[in-house]
Write a protein that holds these residues in place. Structure first.
Motif, PDB file in Angstrom:
ATOM      1  N   GLN A  64       0.783  -0.782   0.092  1.00 47.54           N
ATOM      2  CA  GLN A  64       0.133   0.457  -0.080  1.00 47.54           C
ATOM      3  C   GLN A  64       1.222   1.272   0.173  1.00 47.54           C
ATOM      4  OE1 GLN A  64      -2.111   0.708   3.212  1.00 47.54           O
ATOM      5  NE2 GLN A  64      -1.012   0.267   4.708  1.00 47.54           N
ATOM      6  N   PHE A  65       2.651   1.239   0.695  1.00 43.35           N
ATOM      7  CA  PHE A  65       3.134   2.188   0.393  1.00 43.35           C
ATOM      8  C   PHE A  65       3.789   2.566  -0.970  1.00 43.35           C
ATOM      9  CE2 PHE A  65       2.313   3.909   4.274  1.00 43.35           C
ATOM     10  CZ  PHE A  65       2.520   2.810   5.217  1.00 43.35           C
ATOM     11  N   SER A  66       3.829   3.418  -1.311  1.00 42.90           N
ATOM     12  CA  SER A  66       4.911   3.380  -3.132  1.00 42.90           C
ATOM     13  C   SER A  66       6.140   5.193  -2.778  1.00 42.90           C
ATOM     14  CB  SER A  66       4.266   3.397  -3.688  1.00 42.90           C
ATOM     15  OG  SER A  66       3.190   4.712  -4.093  1.00 42.90           O
ATOM     16  N   VAL A  67       6.843   4.800  -2.884  1.00 43.85           N
ATOM     17  CA  VAL A  67       7.607   6.326  -3.311  1.00 43.85           C
ATOM     18  C   VAL A  67       8.086   6.157  -4.661  1.00 43.85           C
ATOM     19  CG1 VAL A  67       8.752   6.339  -0.478  1.00 43.85           C
ATOM     20  CG2 VAL A  67       9.601   5.459  -2.981  1.00 43.85           C
ATOM     21  N   GLU A  68       8.183   7.748  -4.906  1.00 45.38           N
ATOM     22  CA  GLU A  68       8.715   8.645  -5.869  1.00 45.38           C
ATOM     23  C   GLU A  68       9.311   9.663  -6.196  1.00 45.38           C
ATOM     24  OE1 GLU A  68       5.432   8.678  -9.675  1.00 45.38           O
ATOM     25  OE2 GLU A  68       4.785   9.231  -8.467  1.00 45.38           O
ATOM     26  N   ARG A  69      10.505   9.785  -6.916  1.00 47.63           N
ATOM     27  CA  ARG A  69      10.784  11.085  -7.009  1.00 47.63           C
ATOM     28  C   ARG A  69      10.292  11.948  -8.270  1.00 47.63           C
ATOM     29  NH1 ARG A  69      14.688  14.784  -4.696  1.00 47.63           N
ATOM     30  NH2 ARG A  69      16.781  15.074  -5.494  1.00 47.63           N
ATOM     31  N   PRO A  70       9.616  11.989  -8.227  1.00 47.59           N
ATOM     32  CA  PRO A  70       8.181  12.504  -9.812  1.00 47.59           C
ATOM     33  C   PRO A  70       9.571  13.535 -10.298  1.00 47.59           C
ATOM     34  CG  PRO A  70       7.688  13.416  -7.982  1.00 47.59           C
ATOM     35  CD  PRO A  70       8.911  13.122  -7.007  1.00 47.59           C
ATOM     36  N   ASP A  71      10.172  15.036 -10.040  1.00 53.04           N
ATOM     37  CA  ASP A  71      10.769  15.800 -11.121  1.00 53.04           C
ATOM     38  C   ASP A  71      12.096  16.111 -10.280  1.00 53.04           C
ATOM     39  OD1 ASP A  71       8.462  18.291  -9.247  1.00 53.04           O
ATOM     40  OD2 ASP A  71      10.093  16.898  -8.397  1.00 53.04           O
ATOM     41  N   GLY A  72      13.112  15.388  -9.488  1.00 56.63           N
ATOM     42  CA  GLY A  72      14.498  15.601  -9.958  1.00 56.63           C
ATOM     43  C   GLY A  72      14.560  16.050  -7.961  1.00 56.63           C
ATOM     44  N   SER A  73      12.851  16.913  -7.127  1.00 54.17           N
ATOM     45  CA  SER A  73      13.232  17.771  -6.638  1.00 54.17           C
ATOM     46  C   SER A  73      12.518  17.604  -5.255  1.00 54.17           C
ATOM     47  CB  SER A  73      13.120  19.335  -6.127  1.00 54.17           C
ATOM     48  OG  SER A  73      11.755  19.535  -6.660  1.00 54.17           O
ATOM     49  N   ASN A  74      11.173  17.124  -5.681  1.00 54.88           N
ATOM     50  CA  ASN A  74      10.205  16.539  -4.597  1.00 54.88           C
ATOM     51  C   ASN A  74      10.694  14.817  -4.032  1.00 54.88           C
ATOM     52  OD1 ASN A  74       8.071  18.616  -4.469  1.00 54.88           O
ATOM     53  ND2 ASN A  74       8.526  18.793  -6.068  1.00 54.88           N
ATOM     54  N   PHE A  75      10.208  14.538  -2.898  1.00 48.62           N
ATOM     55  CA  PHE A  75       9.754  13.162  -2.523  1.00 48.62           C
ATOM     56  C   PHE A  75       8.684  12.707  -2.176  1.00 48.62           C
ATOM     57  CE2 PHE A  75      11.552   8.913  -2.168  1.00 48.62           C
ATOM     58  CZ  PHE A  75      12.240   8.920  -0.211  1.00 48.62           C
ATOM     59  N   THR A  76       7.893  11.653  -2.694  1.00 50.23           N
ATOM     60  CA  THR A  76       6.798  11.234  -2.008  1.00 50.23           C
ATOM     61  C   THR A  76       6.647  10.322  -1.243  1.00 50.23           C
ATOM     62  OG1 THR A  76       6.296  11.246  -4.234  1.00 50.23           O
ATOM     63  CG2 THR A  76       5.959  13.031  -3.485  1.00 50.23           C
ATOM     64  N   LEU A  77       5.439  10.197  -0.565  1.00 49.66           N
ATOM     65  CA  LEU A  77       5.444   9.021   0.052  1.00 49.66           C
ATOM     66  C   LEU A  77       3.957   8.964  -0.580  1.00 49.66           C
ATOM     67  CD1 LEU A  77       5.914   6.328   1.401  1.00 49.66           C
ATOM     68  CD2 LEU A  77       4.573   7.477   4.040  1.00 49.66           C
ATOM     69  N   LYS A  78       3.384   7.690  -1.323  1.00 55.60           N
ATOM     70  CA  LYS A  78       1.792   7.562  -0.899  1.00 55.60           C
ATOM     71  C   LYS A  78       1.457   6.507  -0.794  1.00 55.60           C
ATOM     72  CE  LYS A  78       0.050   7.648  -5.403  1.00 55.60           C
ATOM     73  NZ  LYS A  78      -0.055   6.863  -6.764  1.00 55.60           N
ATOM     74  N   ILE A  79       0.460   6.353   0.510  1.00 49.81           N
ATOM     75  CA  ILE A  79      -0.255   5.284   1.082  1.00 49.81           C
ATOM     76  C   ILE A  79      -1.529   4.988  -0.023  1.00 49.81           C
ATOM     77  CG2 ILE A  79      -1.453   4.617   2.980  1.00 49.81           C
ATOM     78  CD1 ILE A  79       0.376   6.970   4.856  1.00 49.81           C
ATOM     79  N   ARG A  80      -1.936   4.312  -0.351  1.00 50.81           N
ATOM     80  CA  ARG A  80      -2.703   4.195  -1.665  1.00 50.81           C
ATOM     81  C   ARG A  80      -4.360   3.567  -0.691  1.00 50.81           C
ATOM     82  NH1 ARG A  80       0.872   2.400  -5.662  1.00 50.81           N
ATOM     83  NH2 ARG A  80       1.236   0.730  -4.619  1.00 50.81           N
ATOM     84  N   SER A  81      -4.754   3.371   0.276  1.00 50.64           N
ATOM     85  CA  SER A  81      -5.669   2.964   0.638  1.00 50.64           C
ATOM     86  C   SER A  81      -5.745   3.390   2.236  1.00 50.64           C
ATOM     87  CB  SER A  81      -6.050   1.129   0.353  1.00 50.64           C
ATOM     88  OG  SER A  81      -7.474   1.171   0.962  1.00 50.64           O
ATOM     89  N   THR A  82      -5.498   4.294   2.907  1.00 48.67           N
ATOM     90  CA  THR A  82      -5.409   4.554   4.310  1.00 48.67           C
ATOM     91  C   THR A  82      -6.254   3.751   5.339  1.00 48.67           C
ATOM     92  OG1 THR A  82      -6.620   6.022   3.951  1.00 48.67           O
ATOM     93  CG2 THR A  82      -4.211   6.674   3.920  1.00 48.67           C
ATOM     94  N   LYS A  83      -5.440   2.719   5.925  1.00 43.62           N
ATOM     95  CA  LYS A  83      -5.633   2.622   7.375  1.00 43.62           C
ATOM     96  C   LYS A  83      -5.879   3.291   9.334  1.00 43.62           C
ATOM     97  CE  LYS A  83      -4.312  -1.961   5.358  1.00 43.62           C
ATOM     98  NZ  LYS A  83      -2.962  -2.881   5.285  1.00 43.62           N
ATOM     99  N   LEU A  84      -6.722   2.801   9.479  1.00 45.28           N
ATOM    100  CA  LEU A  84      -6.762   3.962  10.625  1.00 45.28           C
ATOM    101  C   LEU A  84      -5.424   3.659  11.642  1.00 45.28           C
ATOM    102  CD1 LEU A  84     -10.026   2.637  12.307  1.00 45.28           C
ATOM    103  CD2 LEU A  84      -9.256   4.918  11.458  1.00 45.28           C
TER     104      LEU A  84
END
Lengths: 111, 112
Positions: A64-84
């Motif tokens: 459910q987690f993923s990370v990305e560095r989409p544009d060379g400056s940002n670094f994101t953490l995505k949680i697809r379907s959050t749980k409590l």
């Protein structure tokens, strides 16, 4: 002095929704990290990222987690379907290889 | 496996008392060592760090730590604590593969 910045500082989301936590690391750093801290507990390692790929991840960092560095400056953490139980403070960090510098964190509250 | 251990989970002491928090790590290669502090409701702040050289390092707010290589220890000390030192303290080795791992933390409560 360069610093790691995280946005938002606080996010409230409904269970099952996707969230993206954003981080801007220090510009010349090569290593990037996400950690989380559930209220009252220790700081837990989630994932490290180097050379545009995950270098290490913990057991917590499941599909459910993923990370990305989409544009060379940002670094994101995505949680697809959050749980409590994803409610926690999430810290981003970056490093030049010797020392990690932390952002001020994003407090995620899942309701 | 790499690990870090903090001996005390909860410490209560009076103002002006001396503080020592233990930290042991288990790492195979070169490691840099850090102590972080987290005041109530706040984010992590760096207290002090050790890379090499003098094994006694001084940090902010009167804290110091001693690296003892033979014991794989990096204990934190402060000769005389203040009420404002109430916080959680984390020992964190940073290994040669670029991973920072936190100890479980020690909650320090200083009573007036």
């Amino acid at each position: 002095e360069p610093e790691v910045t995280q946005t938002p500082s606080h996010q409230v989301t409904q269970m099952g929704q996707e969230v993206i936590l954003r981080c801007v690391p220090i510009s010349n750093h090569l290593y990037f990290y996400w950690y989380r801290q559930i209220l009252g507990q220790k700081v837990e390692f989630l994932v490290s990222f180097y050379n545009n790929e995950i270098s290490e991840k913990s057991e917590i960092f499941d599909d459910q987690f993923s990370v990305e560095r989409p544009d060379g400056s940002n670094f994101t953490l995505k949680i697809r379907s959050t749980k409590l139980e994803d409610s926690a403070m999430y810290f981003c960090a970056s490093s030049e290889g010797r020392e990690a510098f932390f952002g001020q964190g994003t407090r995620l509250t899942v309701v | 496996a790499q690990s870090v251990s903090q001996h005390n989970h909860h410490v209560i002491l009076s103002e002006a008392a001396s503080l020592e928090l233990g930290c042991n790590y288990s790492y195979g290669g070169t490691v840099n060592l850090f102590w972080y502090v987290q005041y109530p409701g706040q984010h992590l702040q760096l207290l002090l760090k050790y890379f090499s050289g003098d094994p006694l390092v001084k940090g902010i707010k009167g804290f110091e730590a001693e690296f003892i290589k033979s014991k794989f220890s990096f204990n934190l000390r402060k000769p005389s604590v203040q009420w404002s030192d109430t916080a959680e303290y984390f020992c964190a080795p940073f290994d040669s593969w670029g991973k920072l791992q936190f100890g479980a933390g020690t909650q320090v409560v200083v009573t007036p």
